[in-house]
Write a protein that holds these residues in place. Structure first.
Motif, PDB file in Angstrom:
ATOM      1  N   MET A  26       1.057  -1.086  -0.034  1.00  0.00           N
ATOM      2  CA  MET A  26      -0.277   0.107   0.153  1.00  0.00           C
ATOM      3  C   MET A  26       1.338   1.303   0.193  1.00  0.00           C
ATOM      4  N   ASP A  27       0.582   2.559  -0.344  1.00  0.00           N
ATOM      5  CA  ASP A  27       1.647   3.197  -0.286  1.00  0.00           C
ATOM      6  C   ASP A  27      -0.263   4.423   0.785  1.00  0.00           C
ATOM      7  N   LEU A  28       0.596   5.543   1.096  1.00  0.00           N
ATOM      8  CA  LEU A  28      -0.600   6.547   2.039  1.00  0.00           C
ATOM      9  C   LEU A  28      -0.002   7.777   2.399  1.00  0.00           C
ATOM     10  N   TYR A  29      -0.499   8.560   1.976  1.00  0.00           N
ATOM     11  CA  TYR A  29      -0.290  10.425   1.527  1.00  0.00           C
ATOM     12  C   TYR A  29      -1.324  11.321   2.154  1.00  0.00           C
ATOM     13  N   ARG A  30      -1.164  12.104   2.794  1.00  0.00           N
ATOM     14  CA  ARG A  30      -1.564  12.749   2.634  1.00  0.00           C
ATOM     15  C   ARG A  30      -2.287  14.052   1.975  1.00  0.00           C
ATOM     16  N   ASP A  31      -3.506  13.844   1.801  1.00  0.00           N
ATOM     17  CA  ASP A  31      -3.685  15.305   0.385  1.00  0.00           C
ATOM     18  C   ASP A  31      -4.462  16.237   1.163  1.00  0.00           C
ATOM     19  N   GLY A  32      -4.012  17.841   1.663  1.00  0.00           N
ATOM     20  CA  GLY A  32      -5.256  18.663   2.017  1.00  0.00           C
ATOM     21  C   GLY A  32      -5.637  18.357   3.570  1.00  0.00           C
ATOM     22  N   ASP A  33      -7.087  18.434   3.644  1.00  0.00           N
ATOM     23  CA  ASP A  33      -7.434  17.567   4.712  1.00  0.00           C
ATOM     24  C   ASP A  33      -7.756  16.367   4.269  1.00  0.00           C
ATOM     25  N   HIS A  34      -7.501  15.567   3.548  1.00  0.00           N
ATOM     26  CA  HIS A  34      -7.778  13.911   4.137  1.00  0.00           C
ATOM     27  C   HIS A  34      -6.070  13.099   4.119  1.00  0.00           C
ATOM     28  N   VAL A  91      -5.097   9.773   1.480  1.00  0.00           N
ATOM     29  CA  VAL A  91      -5.480   8.718   1.093  1.00  0.00           C
ATOM     30  C   VAL A  91      -4.503   7.398   1.259  1.00  0.00           C
ATOM     31  N   LEU A  92      -4.970   6.134   1.137  1.00  0.00           N
ATOM     32  CA  LEU A  92      -4.921   5.098   1.486  1.00  0.00           C
ATOM     33  C   LEU A  92      -5.250   3.867   0.410  1.00  0.00           C
ATOM     34  N   ASN A  93      -4.026   3.940  -0.851  1.00  0.00           N
ATOM     35  CA  ASN A  93      -3.622   2.944  -2.044  1.00  0.00           C
ATOM     36  C   ASN A  93      -3.204   1.383  -1.721  1.00  0.00           C
ATOM     37  N   ALA A  94      -4.309   0.531  -2.027  1.00  0.00           N
ATOM     38  CA  ALA A  94      -3.467  -1.049  -1.530  1.00  0.00           C
ATOM     39  C   ALA A  94      -3.790  -1.334  -2.718  1.00  0.00           C
ATOM     40  N   ASP A  95      -3.164  -2.438  -3.410  1.00  0.00           N
ATOM     41  CA  ASP A  95      -3.012  -3.402  -4.625  1.00  0.00           C
ATOM     42  C   ASP A  95      -3.728  -4.526  -3.907  1.00  0.00           C
ATOM     43  N   LEU A  96      -4.841  -5.056  -4.395  1.00  0.00           N
ATOM     44  CA  LEU A  96      -5.131  -5.822  -4.326  1.00  0.00           C
ATOM     45  C   LEU A  96      -5.771  -6.906  -5.827  1.00  0.00           C
ATOM     46  N   SER A 122      -6.341 -15.029   1.369  1.00  0.00           N
ATOM     47  CA  SER A 122      -7.184 -13.727   2.572  1.00  0.00           C
ATOM     48  C   SER A 122      -5.459 -12.915   2.470  1.00  0.00           C
ATOM     49  N   PHE A 123      -6.061 -11.696   2.444  1.00  0.00           N
ATOM     50  CA  PHE A 123      -5.194 -10.382   2.287  1.00  0.00           C
ATOM     51  C   PHE A 123      -5.392  -9.684   3.742  1.00  0.00           C
ATOM     52  N   LEU A 124      -4.967  -8.864   5.259  1.00  0.00           N
ATOM     53  CA  LEU A 124      -4.935  -8.264   6.035  1.00  0.00           C
ATOM     54  C   LEU A 124      -4.037  -6.793   5.810  1.00  0.00           C
ATOM     55  N   ARG A 125      -4.669  -6.142   5.554  1.00  0.00           N
ATOM     56  CA  ARG A 125      -4.324  -5.150   6.355  1.00  0.00           C
ATOM     57  C   ARG A 125      -5.276  -4.254   7.581  1.00  0.00           C
ATOM     58  N   GLN A 126      -3.884  -4.147   9.008  1.00  0.00           N
ATOM     59  CA  GLN A 126      -4.791  -3.153   9.882  1.00  0.00           C
ATOM     60  C   GLN A 126      -3.889  -1.801  10.552  1.00  0.00           C
ATOM     61  N   LEU A 127      -4.374  -0.965  10.295  1.00  0.00           N
ATOM     62  CA  LEU A 127      -3.962   1.100  10.444  1.00  0.00           C
ATOM     63  C   LEU A 127      -4.229   1.649  12.028  1.00  0.00           C
ATOM     64  N   ASN A 128      -3.640   1.606  12.336  1.00  0.00           N
ATOM     65  CA  ASN A 128      -4.621   2.638  14.036  1.00  0.00           C
ATOM     66  C   ASN A 128      -4.410   4.054  13.320  1.00  0.00           C
ATOM     67  N   LEU A 129      -5.519   3.932  13.384  1.00  0.00           N
ATOM     68  CA  LEU A 129      -5.629   5.506  12.467  1.00  0.00           C
ATOM     69  C   LEU A 129      -5.264   6.760  13.476  1.00  0.00           C
ATOM     70  N   SER A 155      -9.002   1.943  -2.392  1.00  0.00           N
ATOM     71  CA  SER A 155      -8.817   3.694  -2.162  1.00  0.00           C
ATOM     72  C   SER A 155      -9.587   3.583  -1.538  1.00  0.00           C
ATOM     73  N   VAL A 156      -8.882   3.995  -0.393  1.00  0.00           N
ATOM     74  CA  VAL A 156      -9.729   4.593   0.936  1.00  0.00           C
ATOM     75  C   VAL A 156      -9.017   6.123   1.600  1.00  0.00           C
ATOM     76  N   VAL A 157     -10.565   6.353   1.150  1.00  0.00           N
ATOM     77  CA  VAL A 157     -10.047   8.510   2.079  1.00  0.00           C
ATOM     78  C   VAL A 157     -10.644   8.038   3.116  1.00  0.00           C
ATOM     79  N   ILE A 158      -9.369   9.088   4.537  1.00  0.00           N
ATOM     80  CA  ILE A 158      -9.670   9.282   5.744  1.00  0.00           C
ATOM     81  C   ILE A 158      -9.625  10.513   6.158  1.00  0.00           C
ATOM     82  N   PRO A 159     -10.308  11.291   5.786  1.00  0.00           N
ATOM     83  CA  PRO A 159     -10.463  12.711   6.429  1.00  0.00           C
ATOM     84  C   PRO A 159     -10.222  12.870   7.298  1.00  0.00           C
TER      85      PRO A 159
END
Length: 147
Positions: free
Chosen positions: A30-38, A40-45, A87-94, A113-117
């Protein structure tokens, strides 16, 4: 169809599958970055049925699960079969400062793609400096001194 066969590569692949002690879920890159006020997590599946993707939040823990079922075709002779199912699994502490209720997700071209505001309370903001109301009243009602 001509196919190059490397016996050592094939032996390495088979040995890797047989000796793999990790029988549990696979990790998704996965890639995780901040874009302004949210965030973005992109995971290859790739090859995942979008209906098998399960995303949940428990407290501050974001969990992504997905399942890839191996394709079974009757009556064929496999030449190469390297795409394993499982099965695939990913856990993140927000952490603090995200709006858990407004998380959204989409799946397109094998990428989840998961968008986390960012929550309103965690966003940077300007603080207005106010003056004392008493000093404004004194200045507004000041009379010229009589001599």
């Amino acid at each position: 169809m001509t196919m190059f066969f490397d016996p050592f590569r094939e032996l390495d692949r088979v040995a890797g599958q047989l000796l793999d002690t990790r029988q549990g879920p696979r990790l998704m890159p996965m890639d995780l970055y901040r874009d302004g006020d949210h965030y973005v997590l992109n995971a290859d599946l790739p090859g995942i049925d979008p209906g098998s993707v399960d995303i949940d939040v428990d407290g501050q823990l974001l969990t992504i699960r997905a399942e890839r079922t191996p394709r079974s075709v009757e009556g064929v002779k496999w030449i190469a079969r390297e795409r394993s199912g499982g099965s695939f699994l990913r856990q993140l502490n927000l952490g603090q400062g995200v709006d858990i209720a407004a998380i959204s997700a989409s799946y397109e071209n094998g990428v989840l793609s998961v968008v986390i505001p960012v929550s309103e309370a965690a966003k940077p903001r300007k603080i207005e400096v106010q003056t004392s109301a008493r000093s404004e009243q004194i200045e507004a009602h000041a009379e010229p001194a009589e001599a």
